[in-house]
Design an enzyme around this catalytic site. Sequence first.
Site, PDB file in Angstrom:
ATOM      1  N   ASP A   1       0.890  -1.383  -0.088  1.00 27.44           N
ATOM      2  CA  ASP A   1       0.144  -0.108  -0.074  1.00 27.44           C
ATOM      3  C   ASP A   1       1.408   1.266   0.123  1.00 27.44           C
ATOM      4  O   ASP A   1       1.604   1.516   1.322  1.00 27.44           O
ATOM      5  CB  ASP A   1      -0.917   0.073   1.415  1.00 27.44           C
ATOM      6  CG  ASP A   1      -1.457   0.977   1.518  1.00 27.44           C
ATOM      7  OD1 ASP A   1      -1.216   2.330   0.398  1.00 27.44           O
ATOM      8  OD2 ASP A   1      -2.569   0.907   2.328  1.00 27.44           O
ATOM      9  N   ILE A   2       0.832   1.691  -0.985  1.00 27.28           N
ATOM     10  CA  ILE A   2       1.786   2.622  -1.272  1.00 27.28           C
ATOM     11  C   ILE A   2       1.423   4.536   0.336  1.00 27.28           C
ATOM     12  O   ILE A   2       2.372   5.208  -0.033  1.00 27.28           O
ATOM     13  CB  ILE A   2       1.144   4.012  -2.363  1.00 27.28           C
ATOM     14  CG1 ILE A   2       3.055   4.604  -2.956  1.00 27.28           C
ATOM     15  CG2 ILE A   2       0.811   4.738  -3.036  1.00 27.28           C
ATOM     16  CD1 ILE A   2       3.209   5.109  -4.654  1.00 27.28           C
TER      17      ILE A   2
ATOM     18  N   ASN B   1      -6.150  13.297 -11.607  1.00 30.12           N
ATOM     19  CA  ASN B   1      -6.799  12.811 -12.518  1.00 30.12           C
ATOM     20  C   ASN B   1      -6.977  14.686 -12.977  1.00 30.12           C
ATOM     21  O   ASN B   1      -6.652  14.851 -11.519  1.00 30.12           O
ATOM     22  CB  ASN B   1      -8.642  12.636 -12.821  1.00 30.12           C
ATOM     23  CG  ASN B   1      -9.801  13.461 -11.509  1.00 30.12           C
ATOM     24  OD1 ASN B   1      -9.878  14.666 -11.609  1.00 30.12           O
ATOM     25  ND2 ASN B   1      -9.741  12.727  -9.928  1.00 30.12           N
TER      26      ASN B   1
ATOM     27  N   ASP C   1      -5.531   6.984  -5.233  1.00 28.86           N
ATOM     28  CA  ASP C   1      -5.941   8.929  -5.345  1.00 28.86           C
ATOM     29  C   ASP C   1      -6.802   8.740  -3.760  1.00 28.86           C
ATOM     30  O   ASP C   1      -6.183   9.655  -3.158  1.00 28.86           O
ATOM     31  CB  ASP C   1      -7.312   9.297  -6.679  1.00 28.86           C
ATOM     32  CG  ASP C   1      -6.774  10.847  -6.119  1.00 28.86           C
ATOM     33  OD1 ASP C   1      -6.345  11.116  -6.053  1.00 28.86           O
ATOM     34  OD2 ASP C   1      -7.283  11.666  -7.422  1.00 28.86           O
TER      35      ASP C   1
ATOM     36  N   SER D   1      -2.104   4.451 -14.210  1.00 28.01           N
ATOM     37  CA  SER D   1      -2.895   4.098 -15.615  1.00 28.01           C
ATOM     38  C   SER D   1      -3.802   2.575 -15.733  1.00 28.01           C
ATOM     39  O   SER D   1      -4.941   2.662 -16.256  1.00 28.01           O
ATOM     40  CB  SER D   1      -2.514   4.208 -17.020  1.00 28.01           C
ATOM     41  OG  SER D   1      -2.541   5.928 -17.018  1.00 28.01           O
ATOM     42  N   THR D   2      -3.145   2.286 -14.614  1.00 26.21           N
ATOM     43  CA  THR D   2      -3.604   0.834 -14.771  1.00 26.21           C
ATOM     44  C   THR D   2      -5.029   0.022 -14.293  1.00 26.21           C
ATOM     45  O   THR D   2      -5.315  -0.970 -14.005  1.00 26.21           O
ATOM     46  CB  THR D   2      -3.021  -0.841 -14.316  1.00 26.21           C
ATOM     47  OG1 THR D   2      -2.191  -0.198 -13.574  1.00 26.21           O
ATOM     48  CG2 THR D   2      -1.719  -0.155 -15.086  1.00 26.21           C
ATOM     49  N   GLY D   3      -5.624   1.266 -13.351  1.00 25.31           N
ATOM     50  CA  GLY D   3      -6.648   0.791 -12.926  1.00 25.31           C
ATOM     51  C   GLY D   3      -7.976   1.411 -13.038  1.00 25.31           C
ATOM     52  O   GLY D   3      -8.302   1.124 -14.094  1.00 25.31           O
TER      53      GLY D   3
HETATM   54  N1  AR6 Z   1      -1.380   1.711  -2.881  1.00 28.35           N
HETATM   55  C1  AR6 Z   1      -0.867   1.307  -4.296  1.00 28.35           C
HETATM   56  N2  AR6 Z   1      -1.988   1.425  -5.447  1.00 28.35           N
HETATM   57  C2  AR6 Z   1      -2.450   1.363  -5.243  1.00 28.35           C
HETATM   58  C3  AR6 Z   1      -3.234   1.955  -3.798  1.00 28.35           C
HETATM   59  C4  AR6 Z   1      -2.636   1.813  -2.917  1.00 28.35           C
HETATM   60  N3  AR6 Z   1      -3.297   1.702  -1.870  1.00 28.35           N
HETATM   61  N4  AR6 Z   1      -4.780   1.647  -4.259  1.00 28.35           N
HETATM   62  C5  AR6 Z   1      -5.187   1.329  -5.506  1.00 28.35           C
HETATM   63  N5  AR6 Z   1      -4.203   0.890  -6.411  1.00 28.35           N
HETATM   64  P1  AR6 Z   1      -6.248   3.298 -10.557  1.00 28.35           P
HETATM   65  P2  AR6 Z   1      -5.621   5.360 -13.007  1.00 28.35           P
HETATM   66  C6  AR6 Z   1      -3.642   0.852  -8.260  1.00 28.35           C
HETATM   67  O1  AR6 Z   1      -6.911   3.526 -10.680  1.00 28.35           O
HETATM   68  O2  AR6 Z   1      -5.742   4.047 -13.315  1.00 28.35           O
HETATM   69  C7  AR6 Z   1      -8.595   7.778  -9.662  1.00 28.35           C
HETATM   70  O3  AR6 Z   1     -10.655   7.558  -8.944  1.00 28.35           O
HETATM   71  C8  AR6 Z   1      -4.729  -0.320  -8.357  1.00 28.35           C
HETATM   72  O4  AR6 Z   1      -4.723  -1.564  -7.857  1.00 28.35           O
HETATM   73  O5  AR6 Z   1      -6.010   4.543  -8.475  1.00 28.35           O
HETATM   74  O6  AR6 Z   1      -4.159   5.708 -13.487  1.00 28.35           O
HETATM   75  C9  AR6 Z   1      -8.551   9.199 -10.125  1.00 28.35           C
HETATM   76  O7  AR6 Z   1      -9.284   9.967  -9.312  1.00 28.35           O
HETATM   77  C10 AR6 Z   1      -4.091  -0.261  -9.766  1.00 28.35           C
HETATM   78  O8  AR6 Z   1      -3.156  -0.498 -10.098  1.00 28.35           O
HETATM   79  O9  AR6 Z   1      -5.650   5.140 -10.899  1.00 28.35           O
HETATM   80  C11 AR6 Z   1      -8.187   8.899 -11.663  1.00 28.35           C
HETATM   81  O10 AR6 Z   1      -9.715   9.556 -11.671  1.00 28.35           O
HETATM   82  C12 AR6 Z   1      -3.593   0.919  -9.782  1.00 28.35           C
HETATM   83  O11 AR6 Z   1      -3.120   1.722  -8.459  1.00 28.35           O
HETATM   84  C13 AR6 Z   1      -8.101   7.799 -12.058  1.00 28.35           C
HETATM   85  O12 AR6 Z   1      -8.432   7.030 -11.087  1.00 28.35           O
HETATM   86  C14 AR6 Z   1      -3.583   3.128 -10.590  1.00 28.35           C
HETATM   87  O13 AR6 Z   1      -5.414   2.475 -10.238  1.00 28.35           O
HETATM   88  C15 AR6 Z   1      -7.002   7.145 -12.108  1.00 28.35           C
HETATM   89  O14 AR6 Z   1      -6.999   6.307 -12.688  1.00 28.35           O
END
Ligand code: AR6
Length: 194
Positions: free
Chosen positions: A16-17, A30, A40, A127-129
């Site tokens: 967990d970052i 975003n 985020d 970007s991968t979520g």
């Molecule tokens: N620690 C590390 N990685 C995490 C954590 C954490 N606590 N929580 C989630 N991840 P995403 P995106 C991972 O969706 O694709 C937001 O709503 C997650 O499993 O967070 O860049 C923003 O406001 C995945 O592998 O980011 C934007 O609207 C990675 O972080 C949008 O989502 C990225 O997933 C950005 O989408």
Amino acid sequence: MEAIINQTKLSIIQGDITKQATDAIVNAANPSLMGGGGVDGAIHRAGGPAILEECKQIVAKQGRLPTGKAVITTGGNLKAKYVIHTVGPVWHGGGRNEAALLASDYHECLKVATAHKLASISFPSISTGAYGYPVSEAARIAISTVVPFLKEQATPIKEVTFVLFDSRTYESYCSAFQEVIGKNPHLVHLPIAA
Ligand code: AR6
């Protein structure tokens, strides 16, 4: 998994970052910088209102944050002193410059950390979520942007850590790292430890 590149330790871990104690952690934000879901949301929840306050000031001054760019705020209540916010590309199939924009995210974050003389930085998988970028391709871009930067640029950064939330993403980054190093062994000074 870890390796030494020039004077910098590059590590890939699962976790967990928001718990990282590096000087900065990177937020996959975003363009509004007003928070959201995923990493985020987790960063704003753990860091408290001081982060959002600075984000609002940044947007008031310079407008929404374009994809591929990065800005820095306090880390608020986090262990990290700073949060570097960057906006990843939304995946549309690969034909909308997604790869170059994702590479720019990593590059801009490293430039901001260097300009602020930070010694350590942690990245999530940008970007991968919610943004839907395929993990294996995103991992390859992340690693093949960060490794040459550390090799070629003068930087005070001594530690770069990829903090991946789930095991599938962690495995993808480890594979990408092995692949990039396999093709460019001169980039890494041993040891590589599992
Ligand atoms: N620690 C590390 N990685 C995490 C954590 C954490 N606590 N929580 C989630 N991840 P995403 P995106 C991972 O969706 O694709 C937001 O709503 C997650 O499993 O967070 O860049 C923003 O406001 C995945 O592998 O980011 C934007 O609207 C990675 O972080 C949008 O989502 C990225 O997933 C950005 O989408």
